[in-house]
Design an enzyme around this catalytic site. Structure first.
Site, PDB file in Angstrom:
ATOM      1  N   GLU A 175     -10.014   4.026   4.286  1.00 54.55           N
ATOM      2  CA  GLU A 175      -9.657   4.830   2.487  1.00 54.55           C
ATOM      3  C   GLU A 175      -9.967   4.790   1.537  1.00 54.55           C
ATOM      4  O   GLU A 175      -9.739   3.311   1.038  1.00 54.55           O
ATOM      5  CB  GLU A 175      -8.113   4.336   3.211  1.00 54.55           C
ATOM      6  CG  GLU A 175      -7.479   4.723   4.643  1.00 54.55           C
ATOM      7  CD  GLU A 175      -5.969   4.719   4.926  1.00 54.55           C
ATOM      8  OE1 GLU A 175      -5.339   3.826   4.013  1.00 54.55           O
ATOM      9  OE2 GLU A 175      -5.827   5.515   4.871  1.00 54.55           O
ATOM     10  N   THR A 228      -8.973  -5.672   4.148  1.00 55.73           N
ATOM     11  CA  THR A 228      -9.259  -4.167   2.666  1.00 55.73           C
ATOM     12  C   THR A 228      -9.638  -4.469   1.635  1.00 55.73           C
ATOM     13  O   THR A 228      -9.808  -5.836   1.648  1.00 55.73           O
ATOM     14  CB  THR A 228      -7.415  -4.600   2.344  1.00 55.73           C
ATOM     15  OG1 THR A 228      -6.754  -3.893   3.520  1.00 55.73           O
ATOM     16  CG2 THR A 228      -7.557  -3.381   0.960  1.00 55.73           C
ATOM     17  N   THR A 264      -4.810   6.514   0.349  1.00 59.39           N
ATOM     18  CA  THR A 264      -5.535   7.122   0.029  1.00 59.39           C
ATOM     19  C   THR A 264      -6.177   8.456  -0.595  1.00 59.39           C
ATOM     20  O   THR A 264      -4.783   9.568  -0.470  1.00 59.39           O
ATOM     21  CB  THR A 264      -6.387   7.910   1.875  1.00 59.39           C
ATOM     22  OG1 THR A 264      -6.585   7.283   2.557  1.00 59.39           O
ATOM     23  CG2 THR A 264      -7.781   8.282   1.477  1.00 59.39           C
ATOM     24  N   HIS A 281      -4.591  14.218   0.994  1.00 60.10           N
ATOM     25  CA  HIS A 281      -4.310  12.877   2.157  1.00 60.10           C
ATOM     26  C   HIS A 281      -2.934  13.217   3.216  1.00 60.10           C
ATOM     27  O   HIS A 281      -2.601  13.293   4.303  1.00 60.10           O
ATOM     28  CB  HIS A 281      -4.580  12.057   1.750  1.00 60.10           C
ATOM     29  CG  HIS A 281      -4.062  10.537   2.753  1.00 60.10           C
ATOM     30  ND1 HIS A 281      -5.400  10.651   3.459  1.00 60.10           N
ATOM     31  CD2 HIS A 281      -3.991  10.077   3.264  1.00 60.10           C
ATOM     32  CE1 HIS A 281      -5.533   9.659   4.743  1.00 60.10           C
ATOM     33  NE2 HIS A 281      -4.187   9.587   4.342  1.00 60.10           N
ATOM     34  N   ARG A 323       1.547  17.031  12.826  1.00 56.59           N
ATOM     35  CA  ARG A 323       2.501  18.332  12.357  1.00 56.59           C
ATOM     36  C   ARG A 323       2.517  18.872  13.002  1.00 56.59           C
ATOM     37  O   ARG A 323       3.121  20.221  12.479  1.00 56.59           O
ATOM     38  CB  ARG A 323       3.412  17.442  12.246  1.00 56.59           C
ATOM     39  CG  ARG A 323       4.230  16.290  12.220  1.00 56.59           C
ATOM     40  CD  ARG A 323       5.178  15.453  11.252  1.00 56.59           C
ATOM     41  NE  ARG A 323       4.468  15.439  10.226  1.00 56.59           N
ATOM     42  CZ  ARG A 323       4.019  14.451   9.437  1.00 56.59           C
ATOM     43  NH1 ARG A 323       3.592  13.946  10.269  1.00 56.59           N
ATOM     44  NH2 ARG A 323       3.875  13.695   8.740  1.00 56.59           N
ATOM     45  N   PHE A 342       1.289   5.803  -0.813  1.00 54.01           N
ATOM     46  CA  PHE A 342       1.027   7.014   0.699  1.00 54.01           C
ATOM     47  C   PHE A 342       0.409   8.086  -0.510  1.00 54.01           C
ATOM     48  O   PHE A 342       0.984   9.083  -0.466  1.00 54.01           O
ATOM     49  CB  PHE A 342       1.831   6.986   1.385  1.00 54.01           C
ATOM     50  CG  PHE A 342       1.934   8.333   2.604  1.00 54.01           C
ATOM     51  CD1 PHE A 342       0.178   8.031   3.416  1.00 54.01           C
ATOM     52  CD2 PHE A 342       2.439   9.043   2.769  1.00 54.01           C
ATOM     53  CE1 PHE A 342      -0.114   8.677   4.272  1.00 54.01           C
ATOM     54  CE2 PHE A 342       2.151   9.870   4.041  1.00 54.01           C
ATOM     55  CZ  PHE A 342       1.002   9.843   4.038  1.00 54.01           C
ATOM     56  N   ARG A 392      -7.421   4.111  13.434  1.00 50.42           N
ATOM     57  CA  ARG A 392      -6.445   4.992  14.477  1.00 50.42           C
ATOM     58  C   ARG A 392      -6.247   5.390  14.667  1.00 50.42           C
ATOM     59  O   ARG A 392      -4.634   5.682  15.152  1.00 50.42           O
ATOM     60  CB  ARG A 392      -6.953   6.437  13.293  1.00 50.42           C
ATOM     61  CG  ARG A 392      -7.959   6.129  12.362  1.00 50.42           C
ATOM     62  CD  ARG A 392      -7.055   7.137  11.222  1.00 50.42           C
ATOM     63  NE  ARG A 392      -7.502   7.019   9.709  1.00 50.42           N
ATOM     64  CZ  ARG A 392      -6.772   6.889   8.316  1.00 50.42           C
ATOM     65  NH1 ARG A 392      -5.223   6.755   8.671  1.00 50.42           N
ATOM     66  NH2 ARG A 392      -7.273   6.634   7.861  1.00 50.42           N
ATOM     67  N   ASP A 399       0.549  -1.638  -0.463  1.00 55.05           N
ATOM     68  CA  ASP A 399       0.210   0.410   0.007  1.00 55.05           C
ATOM     69  C   ASP A 399       1.321   1.596   0.126  1.00 55.05           C
ATOM     70  O   ASP A 399       1.663   1.190   1.020  1.00 55.05           O
ATOM     71  CB  ASP A 399      -0.644   0.059   1.281  1.00 55.05           C
ATOM     72  CG  ASP A 399      -2.125   1.041   0.438  1.00 55.05           C
ATOM     73  OD1 ASP A 399      -2.923   1.465  -0.307  1.00 55.05           O
ATOM     74  OD2 ASP A 399      -2.384   1.922   2.418  1.00 55.05           O
ATOM     75  N   TYR A 444       2.487   2.178  15.656  1.00 51.93           N
ATOM     76  CA  TYR A 444       3.315   2.638  14.165  1.00 51.93           C
ATOM     77  C   TYR A 444       5.168   2.848  14.312  1.00 51.93           C
ATOM     78  O   TYR A 444       5.383   3.182  13.316  1.00 51.93           O
ATOM     79  CB  TYR A 444       2.694   3.693  12.972  1.00 51.93           C
ATOM     80  CG  TYR A 444       3.203   4.467  13.525  1.00 51.93           C
ATOM     81  CD1 TYR A 444       2.922   5.754  14.269  1.00 51.93           C
ATOM     82  CD2 TYR A 444       3.567   5.840  12.287  1.00 51.93           C
ATOM     83  CE1 TYR A 444       2.509   7.155  14.505  1.00 51.93           C
ATOM     84  CE2 TYR A 444       3.492   7.340  12.471  1.00 51.93           C
ATOM     85  CZ  TYR A 444       3.605   7.997  13.861  1.00 51.93           C
ATOM     86  OH  TYR A 444       3.664   9.180  12.974  1.00 51.93           O
ATOM     87  N   GLU A 462      -9.820  12.766   7.908  1.00 55.44           N
ATOM     88  CA  GLU A 462      -9.502  14.288   7.269  1.00 55.44           C
ATOM     89  C   GLU A 462     -10.558  14.809   7.673  1.00 55.44           C
ATOM     90  O   GLU A 462     -10.988  16.091   7.674  1.00 55.44           O
ATOM     91  CB  GLU A 462      -8.895  13.915   5.834  1.00 55.44           C
ATOM     92  CG  GLU A 462      -7.854  13.288   5.571  1.00 55.44           C
ATOM     93  CD  GLU A 462      -8.091  13.535   4.068  1.00 55.44           C
ATOM     94  OE1 GLU A 462      -7.662  11.747   3.890  1.00 55.44           O
ATOM     95  OE2 GLU A 462      -6.859  13.942   3.712  1.00 55.44           O
ATOM     96  N   GLU A 500      -9.366   4.199  -2.242  1.00 51.59           N
ATOM     97  CA  GLU A 500      -7.781   4.020  -2.988  1.00 51.59           C
ATOM     98  C   GLU A 500      -8.307   3.503  -3.792  1.00 51.59           C
ATOM     99  O   GLU A 500      -9.846   2.669  -4.431  1.00 51.59           O
ATOM    100  CB  GLU A 500      -7.204   3.115  -2.248  1.00 51.59           C
ATOM    101  CG  GLU A 500      -6.562   4.016  -0.584  1.00 51.59           C
ATOM    102  CD  GLU A 500      -5.129   3.079   0.089  1.00 51.59           C
ATOM    103  OE1 GLU A 500      -4.345   2.420  -1.185  1.00 51.59           O
ATOM    104  OE2 GLU A 500      -5.630   2.806   0.791  1.00 51.59           O
ATOM    105  N   ASP A 539      -9.775   0.414   2.415  1.00 52.12           N
ATOM    106  CA  ASP A 539      -8.179  -0.234   2.680  1.00 52.12           C
ATOM    107  C   ASP A 539      -8.520   0.638   4.407  1.00 52.12           C
ATOM    108  O   ASP A 539      -8.245   1.495   5.293  1.00 52.12           O
ATOM    109  CB  ASP A 539      -6.773   0.222   2.526  1.00 52.12           C
ATOM    110  CG  ASP A 539      -6.102   0.774   3.165  1.00 52.12           C
ATOM    111  OD1 ASP A 539      -5.548  -0.890   4.009  1.00 52.12           O
ATOM    112  OD2 ASP A 539      -4.862   0.571   4.271  1.00 52.12           O
ATOM    113  N   LYS A 555      -3.746  -1.895  10.289  1.00 50.16           N
ATOM    114  CA  LYS A 555      -4.382  -2.186   9.177  1.00 50.16           C
ATOM    115  C   LYS A 555      -4.192  -3.538   8.306  1.00 50.16           C
ATOM    116  O   LYS A 555      -5.142  -3.942   7.315  1.00 50.16           O
ATOM    117  CB  LYS A 555      -2.901  -1.616   7.494  1.00 50.16           C
ATOM    118  CG  LYS A 555      -2.875  -0.425   7.984  1.00 50.16           C
ATOM    119  CD  LYS A 555      -4.285   0.815   7.231  1.00 50.16           C
ATOM    120  CE  LYS A 555      -3.041   1.957   7.233  1.00 50.16           C
ATOM    121  NZ  LYS A 555      -4.181   2.825   6.277  1.00 50.16           N
TER     122      LYS A 555
END
Lengths: 435, 435
Positions: free
Chosen positions: A212, A270, A363, A143, A152, A138, A250, A136, A257, A377, A214, A246, A266
């Site tokens: 997600e 899926t 995503t 996203h 962040r 990114f 969260r 998978d 992670y 989001e 995708e 997916d 994850k």
């Protein structure tokens, strides 16, 4: 090529027009062995039965290979290579064309029509491939940016590597399921108070269960271990595309992670759509990706400027109260990296691929909340609930919620190239007892 | 049970004593179909041929299942379950025992001996399983600590989650190769100057190519998606153990791994030993893991206090100049988490497993540099070269270096339970040209 008008009744607005001819694996109540089919309008054309009844009499190329249509996965058909997929698709288009050059094959043979054309509503569609490895990516930059802002702030939203390489991780092949399979809310370790000095996890059902939105691409080629697939050969190694959801936990992800990436967050499921739209069928819908304002290394440079697909994607939530809300409409052009770039990057170290390996795009989100492909989001990680039809609120998924992803190329209602649906409904978490 | 002295000549010090009976997949120059065998002394017992010649006449349990021995992988045999593996191993021990209750089967049948006992040096050993999914954990706490010190200093060496859950990531199943397969140095993106303000990667052969000394465990059971394997059932789902070298490109990893974890740095090759030592054979060598000074959640609590294995591991480097140096001796007890804990954690979200899935332990290191299972630890990420026999220096691997991992349980030279070797030699990177 023959015209794309058909002697056969294909409903206006069908995702499976004569311009499409997507491949899948089907069985029925009376014929339970999974086998290869294509979707056409409201029907599946059973290619095993079609081949056994001389359906391919007009296409000598495929005749030595007809056993692939009796396989329970598309792996063997895919391994025949893009030129074969192409002629088989064109031949089937020809068989169904109004001005078919092969009228005897099916158009004037109503007995065979009854035998090989099965109503989709009576067909069970299975996982189209036996998936060896699933990766998978990114590549949905909006996203990645939106999630970066959440965690962040806007200054460091994208990591320094993001525009240099398609960031990805190895997924869990065994957890990929066909559309319609229920998804059980996972249990796991979550941190109820992430800002506490002492970090002690709680065992709990996931409280931030997400989707997600995708695309997935199936690989049809292979490479020897140690030998990369160059970017200019990447596309011929791609079989076709499906919709993908997916599912993501969260809160489990946030705790687990660091430093090795998402894992249990994850690997519980899926979902993919069951009809694989061939790369050939998507060719007319190629489009420009998001602009990379950074010069990429030569092994990732593509000749064409149109490298992704113009696919209109839509996400609907149906709650257990029965209301349905479209929560997202977004175009699949919202990717920074194309599938050929993903494959070139993935193999640059020599990582070996086999037919049936699956690449997820990451995503796909646009720039506004109506175009976001995940709840994290849409709700700003749970801070701002979204309101559904009928007034229900959501930050993340509740038990009984059913997510349907749809995707379609084109606007001519008689020539749509669509993906059908990618559906999954959330079941409550198991209650586990420990000795 | 019959005695563990054999009528058959098993060399003193053999890893494959009568106490072991590891399973593998073999072929020979004259009989090229891969099939199931066990290793015994310097020979492989070809179980397909043995079964076809009534070798299992004394074991009715296996007779309905003998087709599994003609398979090109151990998946079907493994799927029969631990009780069957156990009786087959014990039966073979009985056949070879000095006081065998079945003398006619093999002891007094020299014609059959010649047919089914093949010198290991004439046998090709293949990958033992068709691996569905491969997961690599990070359970070697000393390694995790040492790497944490290198990158973050001793205060934050272990992440907050480390003692609460077995941290792991999904690996690339297609990249797992049997002992002896050459490993090509990967090309990829590396950051030559990581401290620069503007981070611009260079395309280059990996300059920090490393080993990871690990154990791998093959799964024999399965679980339905959405339904965890509880900790008390985890062990019965484990088939057996191999040595593993998870080759790692440290410079590629450093650039790519934020935020989704190691990817291309790990997917170009993982080597495993070819003879799988059954969990039953390892039972007498169970030992205490490293102490977890943290109370783990109930789903990870084991009843037994002996949950890992007392295996003496050794890593040798042979350079292209011909010198061989043992760079590490370390015991496999140096794990914080056991394989049953890894499996219980991996499935707690409902992630589905199949026979043939592989779990890697993570790098096994002790407390001193002579016990470190990677070059990144031995050379402090390249700062302090190590000196090999003959005076050559190494920070990471050079082209032509051959790494051999060995592992053995016990000290009685007539009853060793060993793993044979896990070998790989580094080939130079490909020189790639771009249009």
């Amino acid at each position: 090529m023959a015209s794309l008008r058909s002697w056969y009744s294909i409903p206006r607005g069908s995702h499976f027009s004569l311009a499409n001819i997507p491949f899948g694996i089907i069985s029925t109540a009376t014929s339970t062995s999974p086998r290869v089919a294509v979707a056409i309008g409201d029907h599946a054309l059973d290619l095993e039965a079609f081949a056994a009844n001389n359906g391919f009499s007009g296409l000598s190329t495929i005749q030595p290979h007809q056993a692939v249509f009796s396989q329970p996965s598309l792996n063997a058909f895919a391994a025949l290579g893009r030129p074969i997929h192409s002629v088989v698709r064109k031949y089937i288009q020809g068989v169904f064309a109004e001005d078919t050059p092969f009228p005897d094959v099916l158009k004037t043979n109503s007995t065979l029509q009854k035998q090989v054309l099965l109503p989709l509503k009576e067909v069970q569609a299975h996982l189209p491939f036996k998936i060896g490895d699933y990766t998978d990516f990114f590549a949905g930059m909006n996203h990645a940016y939106n999630c970066g802002v959440i965690f962040r702030g806007p200054q460091n939203a994208l990591q320094p590597n993001y525009k240099h390489l398609p960031v990805g991780y190895h997924g869990r092949a065994s957890s990929v399921v066909p559309s319609g399979t229920p998804i059980r809310r996972p249990n796991g370790q979550i941190l109820l108070n992430p800002s506490a000095e002492k970090k002690v996890p709680t065992f709990s059902p996931c409280k931030k269960l997400d989707i997600e939105l995708e695309l997935g691409a199936f690989v049809c080629g292979s490479n020897e271990q140690g030998v990369p697939i160059p970017i200019e050969k990447a596309e011929e190694n791609l079989f076709g595309v499906v919709l993908m959801n997916d599912w993501s936990a969260r809160d489990i992800q946030a705790w687990e992670y660091v430093p090795l990436g998402p894992f249990n967050a994850k690997n519980f499921g899926t979902t993919i759509s069951t009809w694989v739209v061939l790369a050939d069928a998507l060719e007319p819908f190629k489009a420009r990706s998001l602009e990379n304002d950074n010069e990429v290394l030569p092994y990732l440079r593509e000749k064409d400027d149109k490298t992704v697909y113009d696919i209109d994607l839509q996400v609907d939530v149906k709650t257990s109260s029965g209301s349905t809300t479209t929560i997202s409409n977004v175009n699949a052009r919202n990717l920074l990296w194309s599938f050929p770039q993903m494959l070139a990057h993935h193999t640059i170290t020599g990582c070996p691929f086999q037919p049936g390996d699956l690449l997820g795009s990451g995503t796909i989100s646009g720039n506004s909340s109506a175009e976001y492909g995940s709840f994290i989001e849409q709700s700003e990680n749970g801070k701002t609930p979204i309101t559904l039809e009928g007034g229900e609120k959501r930050t993340f998924l509740e038990d009984g919620d059913e997510i349907t992803i749809r995707g379609v190329c084109g606007t001519d209602e008689e020539a749509l190239v669509g993906f059908g649906e990618c559906v999954g409904r959330i079941e409550p978490a198991l209650t586990l007892k420990f000795a």
